[in-house]
Design an enzyme around this catalytic site. Structure first.
Site, PDB file in Angstrom:
ATOM      1  N   CYS A 274     -11.222  -7.031  -4.829  1.00  0.00           N
ATOM      2  CA  CYS A 274     -10.096  -6.322  -4.862  1.00  0.00           C
ATOM      3  C   CYS A 274      -8.856  -6.845  -3.773  1.00  0.00           C
ATOM      4  O   CYS A 274      -9.144  -7.379  -2.731  1.00  0.00           O
ATOM      5  CB  CYS A 274     -10.418  -4.993  -4.111  1.00  0.00           C
ATOM      6  SG  CYS A 274      -9.226  -3.828  -3.829  1.00  0.00           S
TER       7      CYS A 274
ATOM      8  N   ASP B 205       5.593  -4.459   1.047  1.00  0.00           N
ATOM      9  CA  ASP B 205       5.285  -4.684  -0.293  1.00  0.00           C
ATOM     10  C   ASP B 205       5.968  -6.301  -0.602  1.00  0.00           C
ATOM     11  O   ASP B 205       6.966  -6.473  -0.094  1.00  0.00           O
ATOM     12  CB  ASP B 205       5.940  -3.891  -1.131  1.00  0.00           C
ATOM     13  CG  ASP B 205       5.590  -4.101  -2.705  1.00  0.00           C
ATOM     14  OD1 ASP B 205       4.784  -2.763  -3.163  1.00  0.00           O
ATOM     15  OD2 ASP B 205       5.863  -4.870  -3.365  1.00  0.00           O
TER      16      ASP B 205
ATOM     17  N   ASN C 110       1.268   5.743  -6.868  1.00  0.00           N
ATOM     18  CA  ASN C 110       1.152   5.577  -8.405  1.00  0.00           C
ATOM     19  C   ASN C 110      -0.529   5.945  -8.670  1.00  0.00           C
ATOM     20  O   ASN C 110      -1.260   5.175  -8.225  1.00  0.00           O
ATOM     21  CB  ASN C 110       1.639   4.318  -9.017  1.00  0.00           C
ATOM     22  CG  ASN C 110       3.074   4.244  -8.669  1.00  0.00           C
ATOM     23  OD1 ASN C 110       3.863   5.056  -8.926  1.00  0.00           O
ATOM     24  ND2 ASN C 110       3.569   3.124  -8.358  1.00  0.00           N
TER      25      ASN C 110
ATOM     26  N   THR D  70      -0.777  -0.588 -10.443  1.00  0.00           N
ATOM     27  CA  THR D  70      -1.160  -2.065 -10.794  1.00  0.00           C
ATOM     28  C   THR D  70      -2.391  -2.405 -10.032  1.00  0.00           C
ATOM     29  O   THR D  70      -2.797  -3.518 -10.263  1.00  0.00           O
ATOM     30  CB  THR D  70      -0.088  -3.165 -10.609  1.00  0.00           C
ATOM     31  OG1 THR D  70       0.383  -2.776  -9.490  1.00  0.00           O
ATOM     32  CG2 THR D  70       1.064  -2.693 -11.824  1.00  0.00           C
TER      33      THR D  70
ATOM     34  N   HIS E  88      -6.612   0.065  -5.499  1.00  0.00           N
ATOM     35  CA  HIS E  88      -6.932   0.437  -4.084  1.00  0.00           C
ATOM     36  C   HIS E  88      -5.699   1.430  -3.779  1.00  0.00           C
ATOM     37  O   HIS E  88      -4.653   0.956  -3.822  1.00  0.00           O
ATOM     38  CB  HIS E  88      -7.285  -0.861  -3.591  1.00  0.00           C
ATOM     39  CG  HIS E  88      -7.349  -0.489  -2.188  1.00  0.00           C
ATOM     40  ND1 HIS E  88      -8.765  -1.453  -1.307  1.00  0.00           N
ATOM     41  CD2 HIS E  88      -7.077   0.154  -1.119  1.00  0.00           C
ATOM     42  CE1 HIS E  88      -8.715  -0.894  -0.146  1.00  0.00           C
ATOM     43  NE2 HIS E  88      -7.772   0.261   0.076  1.00  0.00           N
TER      44      HIS E  88
ATOM     45  N   HIS F 218      -3.031   3.396  -2.434  1.00  0.00           N
ATOM     46  CA  HIS F 218      -1.924   2.921  -1.384  1.00  0.00           C
ATOM     47  C   HIS F 218      -0.815   3.941  -1.734  1.00  0.00           C
ATOM     48  O   HIS F 218      -0.700   4.740  -2.644  1.00  0.00           O
ATOM     49  CB  HIS F 218      -1.540   1.550  -1.996  1.00  0.00           C
ATOM     50  CG  HIS F 218      -0.973   1.242  -3.349  1.00  0.00           C
ATOM     51  ND1 HIS F 218      -2.272   0.869  -4.216  1.00  0.00           N
ATOM     52  CD2 HIS F 218      -0.119   0.961  -3.823  1.00  0.00           C
ATOM     53  CE1 HIS F 218      -1.523   0.722  -5.493  1.00  0.00           C
ATOM     54  NE2 HIS F 218      -0.285   0.875  -5.217  1.00  0.00           N
TER      55      HIS F 218
ATOM     56  N   HIS G  10       3.328   4.112  -1.124  1.00  0.00           N
ATOM     57  CA  HIS G  10       4.521   3.262  -0.994  1.00  0.00           C
ATOM     58  C   HIS G  10       5.310   4.045  -0.079  1.00  0.00           C
ATOM     59  O   HIS G  10       5.561   5.353  -0.212  1.00  0.00           O
ATOM     60  CB  HIS G  10       5.269   2.936  -2.206  1.00  0.00           C
ATOM     61  CG  HIS G  10       4.542   2.342  -3.095  1.00  0.00           C
ATOM     62  ND1 HIS G  10       4.971   1.152  -3.524  1.00  0.00           N
ATOM     63  CD2 HIS G  10       3.534   2.664  -3.944  1.00  0.00           C
ATOM     64  CE1 HIS G  10       4.086   0.592  -4.453  1.00  0.00           C
ATOM     65  NE2 HIS G  10       3.268   1.539  -5.107  1.00  0.00           N
TER      66      HIS G  10
HETATM   67  P1  5GP Z   1       1.443   0.040  -7.683  1.00  0.00           P
HETATM   68  O1  5GP Z   1       2.238  -0.611  -8.973  1.00  0.00           O
HETATM   69  O2  5GP Z   1      -0.050  -0.343  -8.126  1.00  0.00           O
HETATM   70  O3  5GP Z   1       1.829   1.196  -7.276  1.00  0.00           O
HETATM   71  O4  5GP Z   1       1.764  -0.771  -6.455  1.00  0.00           O
HETATM   72  C1  5GP Z   1       1.325  -2.262  -5.852  1.00  0.00           C
HETATM   73  C2  5GP Z   1       2.132  -2.859  -5.261  1.00  0.00           C
HETATM   74  O5  5GP Z   1       1.617  -3.975  -4.736  1.00  0.00           O
HETATM   75  C3  5GP Z   1       3.428  -3.336  -5.935  1.00  0.00           C
HETATM   76  O6  5GP Z   1       4.373  -2.659  -5.568  1.00  0.00           O
HETATM   77  C4  5GP Z   1       3.413  -4.861  -5.887  1.00  0.00           C
HETATM   78  O7  5GP Z   1       4.764  -5.566  -5.413  1.00  0.00           O
HETATM   79  C5  5GP Z   1       2.605  -5.014  -4.417  1.00  0.00           C
HETATM   80  N1  5GP Z   1       1.643  -6.151  -4.581  1.00  0.00           N
HETATM   81  C6  5GP Z   1       1.184  -6.739  -5.605  1.00  0.00           C
HETATM   82  N2  5GP Z   1       0.562  -7.936  -5.021  1.00  0.00           N
HETATM   83  C7  5GP Z   1       0.915  -7.989  -3.586  1.00  0.00           C
HETATM   84  C8  5GP Z   1       0.384  -8.840  -2.691  1.00  0.00           C
HETATM   85  O8  5GP Z   1      -0.315 -10.039  -2.853  1.00  0.00           O
HETATM   86  N3  5GP Z   1       1.093  -8.740  -1.308  1.00  0.00           N
HETATM   87  C9  5GP Z   1       1.709  -7.761  -1.230  1.00  0.00           C
HETATM   88  N4  5GP Z   1       2.285  -7.690   0.065  1.00  0.00           N
HETATM   89  N5  5GP Z   1       2.333  -6.973  -2.106  1.00  0.00           N
HETATM   90  C10 5GP Z   1       1.694  -7.024  -3.300  1.00  0.00           C
HETATM   91 ZN    ZN Z   2      -9.967  -2.372  -2.293  1.00  0.00          ZN
END
Ligand code: 5GP
Ligand code: ZN
Length: 113
Positions: free
Chosen positions: A4, A30, A86, A94, A97, A99, A101
């Protein structure tokens, strides 16, 4: 949980720009910010999304929510901020886990989607 991304970030196995940490919560910038301030707040205990929060103690979830205003104040978001989680494919989650924002540092769009 193995493999993860956010568990690896939280454990320091993948580098991140940490902004806050306590026993229950880790928060970091992010990598692809969508606002001048864009911080991700995660529970240290792995859970895939809001749909799965029955799998972790209430304390872990509450600590995430309580950390959010602390981080916002630390980041100087005096004018306000937006919090998004999300959940699932329609929301374009994406990383599986949970999270939150935190977006701020500018006037955000009135429409959220
Ligand atoms: P989701 O799309 O799942 O709501 O948000 C995932 C977020 O994780 C995205 O905004 C993306 O830019 C961020 N993200 C993806 N990979 C990494 C990483 O390796 N490091 C950091 N700091 N953010 C990441
Ligand atoms: Zn995790």
């Amino acid at each position: 949980m193995e493999n993860c991304l956010f568990c690896k970030i939280m454990k320091g196995e993948i580098p991140s720009a940490k902004v806050y940490e306590n026993e229950y919560v880790y928060a970091f910038r992010d990598i692809n910010p969508q606002a001048p301030t864009h911080v991700l707040v995660i529970p240290k205990e792995h859970v895939a999304s809001l749909n799965d929060t029955a799998g972790i103690p209430d304390r872990n979830l509450a600590e995430c929510l309580r950390a959010i205003p602390v981080i916002a104040a630390q980041e100087g978001l005096t004018g306000g901020y937006r919090v998004i989680s999300n959940c699932g494919p329609d929301a374009c989650q994406t990383v599986p886990h949970l999270h939150f924002h935190i977006l701020g540092g500018t006037q955000l769009a009135e429409r959220m989607a």
